[in-house]
Design a protein around this motif. Sequence first.
Motif, PDB file in Angstrom:
ATOM      1  N   SER A   1      -4.338  -9.785   2.401  1.00  0.00           N
ATOM      2  CA  SER A   1      -3.081  -9.991   3.093  1.00  0.00           C
ATOM      3  C   SER A   1      -2.906 -11.296   3.799  1.00  0.00           C
ATOM      4  O   SER A   1      -1.836 -11.936   3.978  1.00  0.00           O
ATOM      5  CB  SER A   1      -2.836  -8.938   4.201  1.00  0.00           C
ATOM      6  OG  SER A   1      -2.744  -7.755   3.596  1.00  0.00           O
TER       7      SER A   1
ATOM      8  N   SER B   1      -7.029  -6.522   4.447  1.00  0.00           N
ATOM      9  CA  SER B   1      -7.093  -7.403   5.336  1.00  0.00           C
ATOM     10  C   SER B   1      -6.874  -9.005   4.888  1.00  0.00           C
ATOM     11  O   SER B   1      -6.509  -9.871   5.112  1.00  0.00           O
ATOM     12  CB  SER B   1      -7.839  -7.168   6.437  1.00  0.00           C
ATOM     13  OG  SER B   1      -7.653  -7.766   7.687  1.00  0.00           O
TER      14      SER B   1
ATOM     15  N   GLU C   1      -1.314  -1.517  10.375  1.00  0.00           N
ATOM     16  CA  GLU C   1      -2.181  -1.973   9.192  1.00  0.00           C
ATOM     17  C   GLU C   1      -1.977  -3.533   8.812  1.00  0.00           C
ATOM     18  O   GLU C   1      -1.062  -3.966   9.122  1.00  0.00           O
ATOM     19  CB  GLU C   1      -1.371  -1.379   7.990  1.00  0.00           C
ATOM     20  CG  GLU C   1      -1.639   0.144   7.770  1.00  0.00           C
ATOM     21  CD  GLU C   1      -3.251   0.873   7.575  1.00  0.00           C
ATOM     22  OE1 GLU C   1      -3.942   0.130   7.480  1.00  0.00           O
ATOM     23  OE2 GLU C   1      -3.175   1.985   7.712  1.00  0.00           O
ATOM     24  N   SER C   2      -3.309  -3.857   8.404  1.00  0.00           N
ATOM     25  CA  SER C   2      -3.262  -5.349   8.148  1.00  0.00           C
ATOM     26  C   SER C   2      -2.284  -6.206   7.534  1.00  0.00           C
ATOM     27  O   SER C   2      -1.747  -7.015   7.666  1.00  0.00           O
ATOM     28  CB  SER C   2      -4.710  -5.567   7.483  1.00  0.00           C
ATOM     29  OG  SER C   2      -4.618  -4.860   6.303  1.00  0.00           O
TER      30      SER C   2
ATOM     31  N   GLN D   1      -9.953  -1.270   2.809  1.00  0.00           N
ATOM     32  CA  GLN D   1      -9.317  -1.565   4.051  1.00  0.00           C
ATOM     33  C   GLN D   1      -9.516  -3.121   4.420  1.00  0.00           C
ATOM     34  O   GLN D   1      -8.717  -3.901   4.656  1.00  0.00           O
ATOM     35  CB  GLN D   1      -9.517  -0.698   5.383  1.00  0.00           C
ATOM     36  CG  GLN D   1      -9.018   0.488   5.190  1.00  0.00           C
ATOM     37  CD  GLN D   1      -7.564   0.691   5.945  1.00  0.00           C
ATOM     38  OE1 GLN D   1      -7.058  -0.463   5.939  1.00  0.00           O
ATOM     39  NE2 GLN D   1      -7.088   1.678   6.061  1.00  0.00           N
TER      40      GLN D   1
ATOM     41  N   TYR E   1       0.843  -1.310   0.061  1.00  0.00           N
ATOM     42  CA  TYR E   1       0.073  -0.189   0.051  1.00  0.00           C
ATOM     43  C   TYR E   1       0.851   1.359   0.078  1.00  0.00           C
ATOM     44  O   TYR E   1       0.409   2.369   0.042  1.00  0.00           O
ATOM     45  CB  TYR E   1      -0.784  -0.089   1.372  1.00  0.00           C
ATOM     46  CG  TYR E   1      -0.124  -0.017   2.526  1.00  0.00           C
ATOM     47  CD1 TYR E   1       0.139   1.127   3.194  1.00  0.00           C
ATOM     48  CD2 TYR E   1      -0.003  -1.133   3.338  1.00  0.00           C
ATOM     49  CE1 TYR E   1       0.725   1.242   4.338  1.00  0.00           C
ATOM     50  CE2 TYR E   1       0.740  -1.210   4.507  1.00  0.00           C
ATOM     51  CZ  TYR E   1       1.144   0.107   5.143  1.00  0.00           C
ATOM     52  OH  TYR E   1       1.794   0.111   6.253  1.00  0.00           O
ATOM     53  N   ASN E   2       2.034   1.199  -0.027  1.00  0.00           N
ATOM     54  CA  ASN E   2       3.265   2.154  -0.005  1.00  0.00           C
ATOM     55  C   ASN E   2       3.754   2.336  -1.482  1.00  0.00           C
ATOM     56  O   ASN E   2       4.388   1.401  -1.911  1.00  0.00           O
ATOM     57  CB  ASN E   2       4.080   1.813   1.172  1.00  0.00           C
ATOM     58  CG  ASN E   2       5.160   2.975   1.126  1.00  0.00           C
ATOM     59  OD1 ASN E   2       5.389   3.854   0.454  1.00  0.00           O
ATOM     60  ND2 ASN E   2       5.994   2.855   2.297  1.00  0.00           N
TER      61      ASN E   2
ATOM     62  N   LYS F   1     -10.646   1.101  11.737  1.00  0.00           N
ATOM     63  CA  LYS F   1     -10.307   1.229  10.277  1.00  0.00           C
ATOM     64  C   LYS F   1      -9.797  -0.077   9.460  1.00  0.00           C
ATOM     65  O   LYS F   1      -9.192  -0.317   8.597  1.00  0.00           O
ATOM     66  CB  LYS F   1      -8.793   2.074  10.461  1.00  0.00           C
ATOM     67  CG  LYS F   1      -8.776   3.526  10.717  1.00  0.00           C
ATOM     68  CD  LYS F   1      -7.613   4.189  10.774  1.00  0.00           C
ATOM     69  CE  LYS F   1      -7.669   5.675  11.144  1.00  0.00           C
ATOM     70  NZ  LYS F   1      -6.555   6.563  10.918  1.00  0.00           N
TER      71      LYS F   1
ATOM     72  N   ARG G   1      -8.218  -2.749  10.412  1.00  0.00           N
ATOM     73  CA  ARG G   1      -6.915  -3.197  10.176  1.00  0.00           C
ATOM     74  C   ARG G   1      -6.974  -4.711  10.444  1.00  0.00           C
ATOM     75  O   ARG G   1      -6.077  -5.591  10.364  1.00  0.00           O
ATOM     76  CB  ARG G   1      -5.947  -2.621  11.140  1.00  0.00           C
ATOM     77  CG  ARG G   1      -5.889  -1.025  10.777  1.00  0.00           C
ATOM     78  CD  ARG G   1      -4.850  -0.402  11.723  1.00  0.00           C
ATOM     79  NE  ARG G   1      -4.764   1.240  11.505  1.00  0.00           N
ATOM     80  CZ  ARG G   1      -4.400   2.024  12.399  1.00  0.00           C
ATOM     81  NH1 ARG G   1      -4.225   1.495  13.575  1.00  0.00           N
ATOM     82  NH2 ARG G   1      -4.537   3.203  12.134  1.00  0.00           N
TER      83      ARG G   1
ATOM     84  N   LYS H   1      -5.571   3.216  -0.702  1.00  0.00           N
ATOM     85  CA  LYS H   1      -6.003   3.167   0.730  1.00  0.00           C
ATOM     86  C   LYS H   1      -5.997   4.683   1.126  1.00  0.00           C
ATOM     87  O   LYS H   1      -4.722   5.516   0.788  1.00  0.00           O
ATOM     88  CB  LYS H   1      -5.698   2.394   1.510  1.00  0.00           C
ATOM     89  CG  LYS H   1      -4.505   2.575   2.245  1.00  0.00           C
ATOM     90  CD  LYS H   1      -4.269   1.641   3.464  1.00  0.00           C
ATOM     91  CE  LYS H   1      -2.861   2.062   4.201  1.00  0.00           C
ATOM     92  NZ  LYS H   1      -3.459   3.448   4.932  1.00  0.00           N
ATOM     93  N   GLY H   2      -6.955   5.246   1.871  1.00  0.00           N
ATOM     94  CA  GLY H   2      -6.448   6.454   2.462  1.00  0.00           C
ATOM     95  C   GLY H   2      -7.336   7.736   1.764  1.00  0.00           C
ATOM     96  O   GLY H   2      -7.276   7.662   0.594  1.00  0.00           O
TER      97      GLY H   2
ATOM     98  N   ASP I   1       1.027  -5.002   7.272  1.00  0.00           N
ATOM     99  CA  ASP I   1       2.174  -5.491   7.921  1.00  0.00           C
ATOM    100  C   ASP I   1       1.868  -6.197   9.140  1.00  0.00           C
ATOM    101  O   ASP I   1       2.791  -7.020   9.513  1.00  0.00           O
ATOM    102  CB  ASP I   1       2.478  -3.802   8.712  1.00  0.00           C
ATOM    103  CG  ASP I   1       2.628  -2.853   7.798  1.00  0.00           C
ATOM    104  OD1 ASP I   1       3.367  -3.316   6.805  1.00  0.00           O
ATOM    105  OD2 ASP I   1       2.041  -1.691   7.848  1.00  0.00           O
TER     106      ASP I   1
END
Length: 505
Positions: A95, A92, A162-163, A88, A35-36, A192, A194, A49-50, A165
């Motif tokens: 992931s 989850s 965050e989920s 979100q 997500y980064n 959120k 997660r 997301k965000g 992670d």
Amino acid sequence: MMITLQDCLELLDEHDLLVDSTIVDKTQKINYISYNSRDINENTMFFCKGISFKKEYLVDAIKDGVTSYISETNYNLDIDSIIVTNVQKAMSLISALYFDNPQDKLFIIAYTGTKGKTTSSYLTYTILEQMNNQKTALFSTMDRVVGKEEGMKFKSDLTTPESLDLFRDMKRSVDNGMTHLVMEVSSQAYKKNRVYNLKYDVGIFLNISPDHIGKNEHPTFEDYLYCKKQLMANSKACVINRDTEYFDTVLKEAQKHVSSDNIYTYSQIEDSVDFKFIDRETKPTKGQFDLVSKSAKASAMDINGDYIVNLPGVFNESNSTAAAIATSIAGASKNQIAQGLSTTVVPGRMEAIETRNHGYIYIDYAHNYASMHALLGFANSNHPDSKIIVIVGSTGDKGISRREGFAKALSENANVAILTTDDPGFEDPQDICEEIDAKIDHNKVDTHIILDRIAAISRAIEISDNNSVVVIAGKGADPYQKINGVDTPYPTDSVVARTILDEID
């Protein structure tokens, strides 16, 4: 760790999250998820997301290797896309799938509560380490432990990450041979999503009081309570503090999802519980209590007896009771519980320093009214003839209600208050201190503002004597100050206090 786009579609559809998709080849494998936009590998699935997410972030990520994305918005780009109702929740679920459902390979004990989560988690972690030969992972506000080798312990950024992670670190824990996991679950984790669809073997509800209410957190206390209760709805066994406010509401939530045989209650006050703890002796640095079973299922656990906890205060005896019950469900023996409680060390939580010429110094993370009230109540009850000197600030940009709570706690129990800086974020620390000061009863409390935290601690120790108690609250073992978006290094309250004492005591 490889899944296909078809796997994702089926999972999202199963949970009624799938809205639409544009995919060329559903058998296409996903080599990486993120997500980064700064963390991209070849053939990455990207989660948009965000509320501040911008299309250009995705465009840049595509240049580095993103070949598919999941979003609540269709950006009409020439790559595979999956549109969902909640990104979100989708993150989850996917992931967990991508990391091969590591949660199913761990016995997970989870804590929620306004105060005591970190201490209770460390107590539980230490007991389990006695039981399983150091095969316990820990996800706490302070530390993340994913293995017993060097480099497998690091500082946490969030109470519940965050989920993506979260499941990544569960996978690392499983790969490192961990069999159990102790984790804190914040209200924001549910707010959120997660921890969406994550189930726990044991969920513990410690307490609740108004906190985290504000524009960037929960809009109301009711929303905060609702999110906290979700741990009860997602646990196979529930442990609940009978002495908390809103106990009946929390119990009813547990009863909707868990059989009565798997719900355990405890109290210091009430007899109509499964376990009662009785305070025997609280010393400045330790506590001692009896644990008494009050029901047949509690008696069957065979953990009655006298315990010593390596932390002072009745509230830590309450935390220890929760840890004892939770670890007993996990298979810990009475001896393992006793050994764990008596040896637990929690950095920055009720750290006590007995000085030669300046009385006692207590360093604690207390960061809201409930925890500050308990901390100062302990100081007054154990040092009834001492002057109570408190150093405290309040965080910026969140937890605005804490400021009035601090003023209330200080007015109830402090003689001297030194207001200082504590993670002001983008706010002016002077304004934060003045906001606290405005609510303090100055007929009871001598109040000062010293923005430099080191200078504030120094001043408090300088004006103390052997009939004083200095309480340094708020930061605990945090090694930085959050100032204007920058984590500014800070030596920790303990290091500061001990350095000052070395010079003057």
